[in-house]
Design a protein around this motif. Sequence first.
Motif, PDB file in Angstrom:
ATOM      1  N   ILE A   1       0.859  -1.184   0.000  1.00 60.81           N
ATOM      2  CA  ILE A   1       0.000   0.000   0.000  1.00 60.81           C
ATOM      3  C   ILE A   1       0.890   1.226   0.000  1.00 60.81           C
ATOM      4  CG2 ILE A   1      -1.634   1.383   1.374  1.00 60.81           C
ATOM      5  CD1 ILE A   1      -2.795  -1.276   2.386  1.00 60.81           C
ATOM      6  N   ARG A   2       0.588   2.151  -0.903  1.00 61.97           N
ATOM      7  CA  ARG A   2       1.365   3.390  -0.984  1.00 61.97           C
ATOM      8  C   ARG A   2       0.446   4.583  -1.229  1.00 61.97           C
ATOM      9  NH1 ARG A   2       6.575   1.795  -4.831  1.00 61.97           N
ATOM     10  NH2 ARG A   2       7.754   0.738  -3.188  1.00 61.97           N
ATOM     11  N   GLY A   3       0.674   5.637  -0.431  1.00 60.08           N
ATOM     12  CA  GLY A   3       0.116   6.949  -0.729  1.00 60.08           C
ATOM     13  C   GLY A   3      -1.347   7.196  -0.440  1.00 60.08           C
ATOM     14  N   ALA A   4      -1.972   6.434   0.450  1.00 59.73           N
ATOM     15  CA  ALA A   4      -3.381   6.674   0.762  1.00 59.73           C
ATOM     16  C   ALA A   4      -3.523   7.873   1.698  1.00 59.73           C
ATOM     17  CB  ALA A   4      -4.002   5.441   1.407  1.00 59.73           C
ATOM     18  N   LYS A   5      -4.526   8.703   1.441  1.00 61.24           N
ATOM     19  CA  LYS A   5      -4.799   9.870   2.287  1.00 61.24           C
ATOM     20  C   LYS A   5      -6.279   9.906   2.633  1.00 61.24           C
ATOM     21  CE  LYS A   5      -1.237  12.933   0.462  1.00 61.24           C
ATOM     22  NZ  LYS A   5      -0.980  14.236  -0.157  1.00 61.24           N
ATOM     23  N   LYS A   6      -6.577  10.495   3.774  1.00 60.11           N
ATOM     24  CA  LYS A   6      -7.957  10.619   4.227  1.00 60.11           C
ATOM     25  C   LYS A   6      -8.697  11.617   3.348  1.00 60.11           C
ATOM     26  CE  LYS A   6     -10.567  10.949   8.510  1.00 60.11           C
ATOM     27  NZ  LYS A   6     -11.565  11.976   8.409  1.00 60.11           N
ATOM     28  N   ALA A   7      -9.870  11.216   2.892  1.00 61.82           N
ATOM     29  CA  ALA A   7     -10.713  12.098   2.088  1.00 61.82           C
ATOM     30  C   ALA A   7     -11.300  13.184   2.985  1.00 61.82           C
ATOM     31  CB  ALA A   7     -11.829  11.300   1.420  1.00 61.82           C
ATOM     32  N   ASP A   8     -11.429  14.377   2.466  1.00 58.94           N
ATOM     33  CA  ASP A   8     -11.970  15.494   3.243  1.00 58.94           C
ATOM     34  C   ASP A   8     -13.363  15.184   3.772  1.00 58.94           C
ATOM     35  OD1 ASP A   8      -9.741  17.087   2.933  1.00 58.94           O
ATOM     36  OD2 ASP A   8     -10.519  18.134   1.165  1.00 58.94           O
ATOM     37  N   GLY A   9     -13.493  15.280   5.089  1.00 60.32           N
ATOM     38  CA  GLY A   9     -14.792  15.132   5.741  1.00 60.32           C
ATOM     39  C   GLY A   9     -15.371  13.731   5.726  1.00 60.32           C
ATOM     40  N   LYS A  10     -14.595  12.726   5.377  1.00 60.19           N
ATOM     41  CA  LYS A  10     -15.091  11.352   5.309  1.00 60.19           C
ATOM     42  C   LYS A  10     -14.150  10.418   6.059  1.00 60.19           C
ATOM     43  CE  LYS A  10     -16.887  11.935   0.625  1.00 60.19           C
ATOM     44  NZ  LYS A  10     -16.758  11.444  -0.749  1.00 60.19           N
ATOM     45  N   GLU A  11     -14.674   9.274   6.475  1.00 62.03           N
ATOM     46  CA  GLU A  11     -13.849   8.232   7.098  1.00 62.03           C
ATOM     47  C   GLU A  11     -13.416   7.258   6.008  1.00 62.03           C
ATOM     48  OE1 GLU A  11     -12.693   8.128  10.243  1.00 62.03           O
ATOM     49  OE2 GLU A  11     -13.671  10.061  10.498  1.00 62.03           O
ATOM     50  N   VAL A  12     -12.788   7.792   4.974  1.00 63.99           N
ATOM     51  CA  VAL A  12     -12.326   7.021   3.823  1.00 63.99           C
ATOM     52  C   VAL A  12     -10.917   7.473   3.485  1.00 63.99           C
ATOM     53  CG1 VAL A  12     -12.723   6.592   1.364  1.00 63.99           C
ATOM     54  CG2 VAL A  12     -14.670   6.783   2.902  1.00 63.99           C
ATOM     55  N   TRP A  13     -10.061   6.524   3.174  1.00 64.75           N
ATOM     56  CA  TRP A  13      -8.695   6.830   2.738  1.00 64.75           C
ATOM     57  C   TRP A  13      -8.590   6.378   1.292  1.00 64.75           C
ATOM     58  CZ3 TRP A  13     -10.142   6.480   7.567  1.00 64.75           C
ATOM     59  CH2 TRP A  13      -9.501   7.264   8.533  1.00 64.75           C
ATOM     60  N   GLU A  14      -8.102   7.265   0.437  1.00 64.23           N
ATOM     61  CA  GLU A  14      -8.025   6.949  -0.986  1.00 64.23           C
ATOM     62  C   GLU A  14      -6.878   7.716  -1.625  1.00 64.23           C
ATOM     63  OE1 GLU A  14     -11.957   7.995  -2.237  1.00 64.23           O
ATOM     64  OE2 GLU A  14     -11.682  10.121  -1.849  1.00 64.23           O
ATOM     65  N   GLY A  15      -6.777   7.614  -2.930  1.00 64.57           N
ATOM     66  CA  GLY A  15      -5.729   8.334  -3.647  1.00 64.57           C
ATOM     67  C   GLY A  15      -4.424   7.573  -3.739  1.00 64.57           C
ATOM     68  N   GLY A  16      -4.335   6.452  -3.054  1.00 64.84           N
ATOM     69  CA  GLY A  16      -3.125   5.657  -3.101  1.00 64.84           C
ATOM     70  C   GLY A  16      -3.272   4.481  -4.043  1.00 64.84           C
ATOM     71  N   LYS A  17      -2.304   3.593  -3.960  1.00 65.13           N
ATOM     72  CA  LYS A  17      -2.287   2.383  -4.786  1.00 65.13           C
ATOM     73  C   LYS A  17      -2.089   1.171  -3.893  1.00 65.13           C
ATOM     74  CE  LYS A  17      -2.329   4.306  -8.927  1.00 65.13           C
ATOM     75  NZ  LYS A  17      -3.368   4.041  -9.905  1.00 65.13           N
ATOM     76  N   ILE A  18      -2.636   0.033  -4.345  1.00 67.09           N
ATOM     77  CA  ILE A  18      -2.420  -1.238  -3.670  1.00 67.09           C
ATOM     78  C   ILE A  18      -1.902  -2.232  -4.700  1.00 67.09           C
ATOM     79  CG2 ILE A  18      -4.840  -1.963  -3.913  1.00 67.09           C
ATOM     80  CD1 ILE A  18      -4.415  -3.360  -1.096  1.00 67.09           C
ATOM     81  N   LEU A  19      -0.876  -2.955  -4.314  1.00 71.03           N
ATOM     82  CA  LEU A  19      -0.227  -3.930  -5.180  1.00 71.03           C
ATOM     83  C   LEU A  19      -0.728  -5.326  -4.845  1.00 71.03           C
ATOM     84  CD1 LEU A  19       2.215  -4.809  -7.103  1.00 71.03           C
ATOM     85  CD2 LEU A  19       3.489  -5.074  -4.966  1.00 71.03           C
ATOM     86  N   ASP A  20      -1.052  -6.093  -5.866  1.00 76.10           N
ATOM     87  CA  ASP A  20      -1.329  -7.516  -5.697  1.00 76.10           C
ATOM     88  C   ASP A  20      -0.044  -8.243  -6.081  1.00 76.10           C
ATOM     89  OD1 ASP A  20      -2.031 -10.183  -5.838  1.00 76.10           O
ATOM     90  OD2 ASP A  20      -3.936  -9.819  -6.848  1.00 76.10           O
ATOM     91  N   PRO A  21       0.725  -8.752  -5.103  1.00 74.95           N
ATOM     92  CA  PRO A  21       2.012  -9.380  -5.424  1.00 74.95           C
ATOM     93  C   PRO A  21       1.871 -10.662  -6.251  1.00 74.95           C
ATOM     94  CG  PRO A  21       1.641  -9.371  -3.042  1.00 74.95           C
ATOM     95  CD  PRO A  21       0.474  -8.701  -3.684  1.00 74.95           C
ATOM     96  N   GLU A  22       0.660 -11.223  -6.298  1.00 74.74           N
ATOM     97  CA  GLU A  22       0.464 -12.445  -7.080  1.00 74.74           C
ATOM     98  C   GLU A  22       0.489 -12.168  -8.580  1.00 74.74           C
ATOM     99  OE1 GLU A  22      -2.989 -14.533  -5.686  1.00 74.74           O
ATOM    100  OE2 GLU A  22      -2.185 -14.686  -3.653  1.00 74.74           O
ATOM    101  N   ASN A  23       0.024 -10.967  -8.990  1.00 75.07           N
ATOM    102  CA  ASN A  23       0.021 -10.665 -10.423  1.00 75.07           C
ATOM    103  C   ASN A  23       0.850  -9.424 -10.774  1.00 75.07           C
ATOM    104  OD1 ASN A  23      -1.619  -8.412  -9.869  1.00 75.07           O
ATOM    105  ND2 ASN A  23      -3.498  -9.524 -10.334  1.00 75.07           N
ATOM    106  N   GLY A  24       1.384  -8.736  -9.751  1.00 81.18           N
ATOM    107  CA  GLY A  24       2.231  -7.569  -9.978  1.00 81.18           C
ATOM    108  C   GLY A  24       1.493  -6.305 -10.370  1.00 81.18           C
ATOM    109  N   ARG A  25       0.169  -6.327 -10.327  1.00 76.29           N
ATOM    110  CA  ARG A  25      -0.600  -5.161 -10.747  1.00 76.29           C
ATOM    111  C   ARG A  25      -0.839  -4.200  -9.588  1.00 76.29           C
ATOM    112  NH1 ARG A  25      -4.598  -8.824 -13.764  1.00 76.29           N
ATOM    113  NH2 ARG A  25      -3.557  -9.083 -15.757  1.00 76.29           N
TER     114      ARG A  25
END
Length: 145
Positions: free
Chosen positions: A87-111
């Motif tokens: 997981i890289r670069g997730a940030k809290k969305a303004d006024g929400k209990e959500v973190w987004e804007g980052g990326k997640i890697l699936d090491p099984e397929n490299g995506r």
Amino acid sequence: MYKAIAAIILVASAFPAWAQMSPEGLWRNIDDKTGEAKAEIRIRDIGGGVLNGALEKRLTKDAKPEDICDECSDDRKGKPILGLEIIRGAKKADGKEVWEGGKILDPENGRNYSLRMTPIDGGKKLEVRGSIGPFGRTQTWIRVQ
């Protein structure tokens, strides 16, 4: 004076509940297809409210400590899966209990997928969604106490 003490107690007692609503901490990811626990991921604030997460423990029967990310196409290619930053670069969305804007890697397929994390059930669970455009999948991770 009593009001000041009461305010301090109120803030101190609210802190653990607030902290639990953050994705920071240790999580066990559950495969959305098989229902089996696959790994434990530690999510940390690396500064400025940016969250990264690394694979701390592999739980699948066929996992070997020497496994590397052959499928990765970035700086993680050839690195051990154990300890890999997924997981890289997730940030809290303004006024929400959500973190987004980052990326997640699936090491099984490299995506790498766009990431959205939402604490649910009082912070005991974390909905983790990886997507490319309108397509994606959601897993529910369990907080490890």
